[in-house]
Design a protein around this motif. Structure first.
Motif, PDB file in Angstrom:
ATOM      1  N   CYS A 114      37.036  36.466  47.844  1.00 38.57           N
ATOM      2  CA  CYS A 114      37.859  36.769  46.669  1.00 38.57           C
ATOM      3  C   CYS A 114      39.324  37.033  47.016  1.00 38.57           C
ATOM      4  CB  CYS A 114      37.282  37.980  45.930  1.00 38.57           C
ATOM      5  SG  CYS A 114      35.578  37.727  45.400  1.00 38.57           S
ATOM      6  N   GLU A 115      39.685  36.857  48.274  1.00 34.47           N
ATOM      7  CA  GLU A 115      41.072  37.070  48.633  1.00 34.47           C
ATOM      8  C   GLU A 115      41.956  36.056  47.893  1.00 34.47           C
ATOM      9  OE1 GLU A 115      39.062  34.341  51.565  1.00 34.47           O
ATOM     10  OE2 GLU A 115      38.649  36.330  50.711  1.00 34.47           O
ATOM     11  N   GLY A 116      43.056  36.538  47.382  1.00 37.78           N
ATOM     12  CA  GLY A 116      43.968  35.682  46.635  1.00 37.78           C
ATOM     13  C   GLY A 116      43.725  35.666  45.141  1.00 37.78           C
ATOM     14  N   PHE A 117      42.582  36.201  44.700  1.00 40.39           N
ATOM     15  CA  PHE A 117      42.309  36.265  43.265  1.00 40.39           C
ATOM     16  C   PHE A 117      42.839  37.572  42.683  1.00 40.39           C
ATOM     17  CE2 PHE A 117      39.133  33.097  44.423  1.00 40.39           C
ATOM     18  CZ  PHE A 117      39.226  32.201  43.363  1.00 40.39           C
ATOM     19  N   ASP A 118      43.355  37.478  41.481  1.00 40.89           N
ATOM     20  CA  ASP A 118      43.814  38.650  40.733  1.00 40.89           C
ATOM     21  C   ASP A 118      42.786  38.939  39.644  1.00 40.89           C
ATOM     22  OD1 ASP A 118      45.223  40.640  39.390  1.00 40.89           O
ATOM     23  OD2 ASP A 118      46.398  39.177  38.235  1.00 40.89           O
ATOM     24  N   LEU A 119      41.959  39.982  39.857  1.00 37.46           N
ATOM     25  CA  LEU A 119      40.896  40.343  38.922  1.00 37.46           C
ATOM     26  C   LEU A 119      41.271  41.648  38.220  1.00 37.46           C
ATOM     27  CD1 LEU A 119      37.772  39.589  41.164  1.00 37.46           C
ATOM     28  CD2 LEU A 119      38.843  38.099  39.475  1.00 37.46           C
ATOM     29  N   GLN A 120      41.769  41.532  37.010  1.00 36.80           N
ATOM     30  CA  GLN A 120      42.132  42.704  36.214  1.00 36.80           C
ATOM     31  C   GLN A 120      40.926  43.132  35.389  1.00 36.80           C
ATOM     32  OE1 GLN A 120      45.392  42.027  33.489  1.00 36.80           O
ATOM     33  NE2 GLN A 120      44.835  43.805  32.224  1.00 36.80           N
ATOM     34  N   VAL A 121      40.638  44.419  35.379  1.00 41.89           N
ATOM     35  CA  VAL A 121      39.466  44.938  34.668  1.00 41.89           C
ATOM     36  C   VAL A 121      39.916  45.893  33.572  1.00 41.89           C
ATOM     37  CG1 VAL A 121      37.247  46.102  34.867  1.00 41.89           C
ATOM     38  CG2 VAL A 121      38.119  44.749  36.788  1.00 41.89           C
ATOM     39  N   ASP A 122      39.523  45.613  32.344  1.00 38.13           N
ATOM     40  CA  ASP A 122      39.801  46.492  31.208  1.00 38.13           C
ATOM     41  C   ASP A 122      38.486  47.067  30.692  1.00 38.13           C
ATOM     42  OD1 ASP A 122      42.440  45.730  31.423  1.00 38.13           O
ATOM     43  OD2 ASP A 122      42.317  44.213  29.842  1.00 38.13           O
TER      44      ASP A 122
ATOM     45  N   ALA B 150      33.350  39.893  28.840  1.00 38.06           N
ATOM     46  CA  ALA B 150      33.962  38.567  28.963  1.00 38.06           C
ATOM     47  C   ALA B 150      34.824  38.562  30.215  1.00 38.06           C
ATOM     48  CB  ALA B 150      34.796  38.222  27.737  1.00 38.06           C
ATOM     49  N   GLY B 151      34.732  37.481  30.995  1.00 39.29           N
ATOM     50  CA  GLY B 151      35.586  37.301  32.158  1.00 39.29           C
ATOM     51  C   GLY B 151      36.554  36.168  31.891  1.00 39.29           C
ATOM     52  N   LEU B 152      37.703  36.465  31.300  1.00 38.08           N
ATOM     53  CA  LEU B 152      38.625  35.443  30.814  1.00 38.08           C
ATOM     54  C   LEU B 152      39.490  34.892  31.946  1.00 38.08           C
ATOM     55  CD1 LEU B 152      39.764  37.218  27.530  1.00 38.08           C
ATOM     56  CD2 LEU B 152      37.932  35.533  27.827  1.00 38.08           C
ATOM     57  N   TYR B 153      39.553  33.567  32.023  1.00 36.45           N
ATOM     58  CA  TYR B 153      40.377  32.901  33.027  1.00 36.45           C
ATOM     59  C   TYR B 153      41.750  32.627  32.430  1.00 36.45           C
ATOM     60  CZ  TYR B 153      42.066  29.282  36.211  1.00 36.45           C
ATOM     61  OH  TYR B 153      42.824  28.555  37.084  1.00 36.45           O
ATOM     62  N   ASN B 154      42.791  33.147  33.073  1.00 32.54           N
ATOM     63  CA  ASN B 154      44.149  33.028  32.548  1.00 32.54           C
ATOM     64  C   ASN B 154      45.013  32.065  33.344  1.00 32.54           C
ATOM     65  OD1 ASN B 154      43.695  34.871  30.448  1.00 32.54           O
ATOM     66  ND2 ASN B 154      44.150  36.618  31.767  1.00 32.54           N
ATOM     67  N   GLY B 155      44.370  31.145  34.055  1.00 28.19           N
ATOM     68  CA  GLY B 155      45.127  30.157  34.816  1.00 28.19           C
ATOM     69  C   GLY B 155      45.421  30.631  36.228  1.00 28.19           C
ATOM     70  N   GLY B 156      45.713  29.677  37.099  1.00 29.89           N
ATOM     71  CA  GLY B 156      46.012  30.025  38.483  1.00 29.89           C
ATOM     72  C   GLY B 156      44.837  30.719  39.133  1.00 29.89           C
ATOM     73  N   ALA B 157      45.079  31.926  39.636  1.00 30.68           N
ATOM     74  CA  ALA B 157      44.015  32.730  40.248  1.00 30.68           C
ATOM     75  C   ALA B 157      43.818  34.026  39.487  1.00 30.68           C
ATOM     76  CB  ALA B 157      44.345  33.024  41.708  1.00 30.68           C
TER      77      ALA B 157
ATOM     78  N   VAL C 127      38.327  37.203  20.819  1.00 26.02           N
ATOM     79  CA  VAL C 127      38.521  36.712  22.182  1.00 26.02           C
ATOM     80  C   VAL C 127      38.850  35.223  22.170  1.00 26.02           C
ATOM     81  CG1 VAL C 127      37.288  36.193  24.330  1.00 26.02           C
ATOM     82  CG2 VAL C 127      37.172  38.475  23.354  1.00 26.02           C
ATOM     83  N   CYS C 128      38.164  34.471  21.302  1.00 27.28           N
ATOM     84  CA  CYS C 128      38.421  33.034  21.211  1.00 27.28           C
ATOM     85  C   CYS C 128      39.843  32.750  20.729  1.00 27.28           C
ATOM     86  CB  CYS C 128      37.413  32.378  20.275  1.00 27.28           C
ATOM     87  SG  CYS C 128      35.738  32.298  20.946  1.00 27.28           S
ATOM     88  N   ARG C 129      40.315  33.523  19.777  1.00 30.94           N
ATOM     89  CA  ARG C 129      41.684  33.312  19.296  1.00 30.94           C
ATOM     90  C   ARG C 129      42.704  33.725  20.356  1.00 30.94           C
ATOM     91  NH1 ARG C 129      41.682  31.718  14.187  1.00 30.94           N
ATOM     92  NH2 ARG C 129      39.977  32.288  12.773  1.00 30.94           N
ATOM     93  N   GLU C 130      42.363  34.745  21.126  1.00 29.44           N
ATOM     94  CA  GLU C 130      43.254  35.207  22.188  1.00 29.44           C
ATOM     95  C   GLU C 130      43.304  34.216  23.346  1.00 29.44           C
ATOM     96  OE1 GLU C 130      43.200  38.695  25.632  1.00 29.44           O
ATOM     97  OE2 GLU C 130      41.993  38.913  23.821  1.00 29.44           O
ATOM     98  N   SER C 131      42.150  33.659  23.721  1.00 35.37           N
ATOM     99  CA  SER C 131      42.059  32.745  24.863  1.00 35.37           C
ATOM    100  C   SER C 131      41.225  31.532  24.464  1.00 35.37           C
ATOM    101  CB  SER C 131      41.431  33.463  26.067  1.00 35.37           C
ATOM    102  OG  SER C 131      42.178  34.597  26.448  1.00 35.37           O
TER     103      SER C 131
ATOM    104  N   TYR D  25      42.225  36.390  36.496  1.00 37.78           N
ATOM    105  CA  TYR D  25      41.103  36.642  35.607  1.00 37.78           C
ATOM    106  C   TYR D  25      41.245  38.036  35.005  1.00 37.78           C
ATOM    107  CZ  TYR D  25      38.468  32.596  37.350  1.00 37.78           C
ATOM    108  OH  TYR D  25      38.038  31.332  37.661  1.00 37.78           O
ATOM    109  N   ARG D  26      40.845  38.152  33.752  1.00 35.21           N
ATOM    110  CA  ARG D  26      40.828  39.466  33.091  1.00 35.21           C
ATOM    111  C   ARG D  26      39.414  39.757  32.612  1.00 35.21           C
ATOM    112  NH1 ARG D  26      41.916  41.831  27.945  1.00 35.21           N
ATOM    113  NH2 ARG D  26      42.373  39.801  26.995  1.00 35.21           N
ATOM    114  N   ILE D  27      38.841  40.830  33.130  1.00 32.51           N
ATOM    115  CA  ILE D  27      37.487  41.235  32.776  1.00 32.51           C
ATOM    116  C   ILE D  27      37.558  42.237  31.633  1.00 32.51           C
ATOM    117  CG2 ILE D  27      35.298  42.083  33.664  1.00 32.51           C
ATOM    118  CD1 ILE D  27      36.495  39.616  35.132  1.00 32.51           C
TER     119      ILE D  27
END
Length: 328
Positions: free
Chosen positions: A95-103, A240-247, A287-291, A249-251
């Motif tokens: 998982c190195e290099g990934f940005d995993l934000q958790v809300d 939901a684990g939303l992919y926001n492009g690049g590396a 969530v669908c409207r957001e992403s 992700y927002r959980i």
């Protein structure tokens, strides 16, 4: 017009050779090199996707409020392919290099601190593997996925190709002892994950289908997962684990319903469940409207093919919720 095969009978467009090749490139060449493969994969789905492309177009038209452009459909399939590729790294704990934000982790931790587990209800939106990776990295966030036996076999076969040493905790639905297995896992403080945006026709489970407004047109939502949580008297979280492009992700983890107290009257119990289903459908729509490009349910979600409708994807009459007998 014959109804198309339901999602449970649809063969996935993959084979072991292609999967092994992608895994080899991902692990030997690195993520940047592997992402170059996303271009021909995306082009293949746009050219030969058939039903998947049709369902992508319908969904994007509803969430965007207009017919999607070819570039938007490209982005939709490219996002899907990117999350599939990233499974290789998440399942191998690279998982190195990934940005995993958790809300919302604090709220879930507070619930689990009581020693009882909880249900995590998601959808075919974003990446479950990103969420599972966060779970493995955080003490106490142990997730077991509940799925149908055929799907469990497919998942296990794919995992064997991607990460031979990885063992996902899976509880098979529709078998004797399933509810007890789920209860025992929850009693250990575990989390039970279900993807609640599909139901399996002909499964014979007790439950009802609520037809709820979803992106401008009524869509079917099964109350089966919520009735299970009610029987076991457990809290339910939306995941939901939303992919926001690049590396990136927002959980997202949000409290959805609490079935620790269940009404005695059958009608009140039904209403408690249906309120939770409505809350799930509403949160999923947000969530669908957001992403919008994170929606990966490339199946007949609104049951338009089954009804023989043209289904151009443009918003239609939403109507009121219509609970009716169904299968889950």
């Amino acid at each position: 017009m014959n109804a198309p095969a339901d999602w449970s009978r649809t063969r996935e467009r993959s084979n072991r050779f292609a999967l092994r090749f992608i895994v080899w490139v991902a692990l030997r060449g690195g993520r940047a090199a592997a992402r170059a493969l996303l271009w021909p994969i995306t082009a293949y789905f746009l050219l030969f996707g058939g039903a998947a492309r049709r369902h992508s177009r319908r969904f994007l038209a509803r969430v965007l409020g207009r017919p999607p452009t070819l570039a938007e459909q490209w982005t939709h399939f490219h996002r899907f392919a990117a999350t599939v590729l990233d499974r290789v790294y998440f399942l191998r704990d690279r998982c190195e290099g990934f940005d995993l934000q958790v809300d919302g982790a604090e709220s879930l931790s507070h619930t689990l601190a009581g020693g009882q587990g909880a249900f995590l209800l998601g959808a075919h939106v974003g990446s479950f593997e990103a969420l599972a990776t966060v779970g493995r990295q955080r003490s106490g966030f142990e997730v077991a996925m509940v799925m149908y036996p055929d799907n469990a076999q497919l998942i296990n076969a794919a995992l064997e190709e991607i990460a031979p040493d990885f063992r996902m905790r899976i509880i098979a639905l529709g078998q004797r002892g399933t509810t007890l297995a789920i209860r025992d896992w929850l009693d250990q403080g575990g989390l039970v994950g279900l993807l609640a945006d599909r139901s399996l026709p002909g499964s014979g489970q007790r439950g009802k289908t609520l037809w709820l407004p979803f992106l401008g047109r009524e869509a079917p939502f099964s109350d089966g997962p919520f009735r299970l949580a009610q029987v076991l008297r457990r809290p339910v979280f939306f995941m939901a684990g939303l992919y926001n492009g690049g590396a990136h992700y927002r959980i997202c983890l949000e409290p959805l319903a609490d079935f620790s107290v269940v009404p005695a009257e059958p009608a009140a119990r039904d209403e408690q469940v249906w309120q939770a289903v409505r809350a799930y459908a509403s949160r999923l729509e947000s969530v669908c409207r957001e992403s919008p490009f994170n929606w990966f349910n490339f199946h007949d979600f609104w049951q338009e093919d089954a009804a023989g409708l043209p289904g151009d994807g443009l918003p239609g009459h939403a109507g009121a919720a219509r609970p009716r007998a169904g299968t889950d």
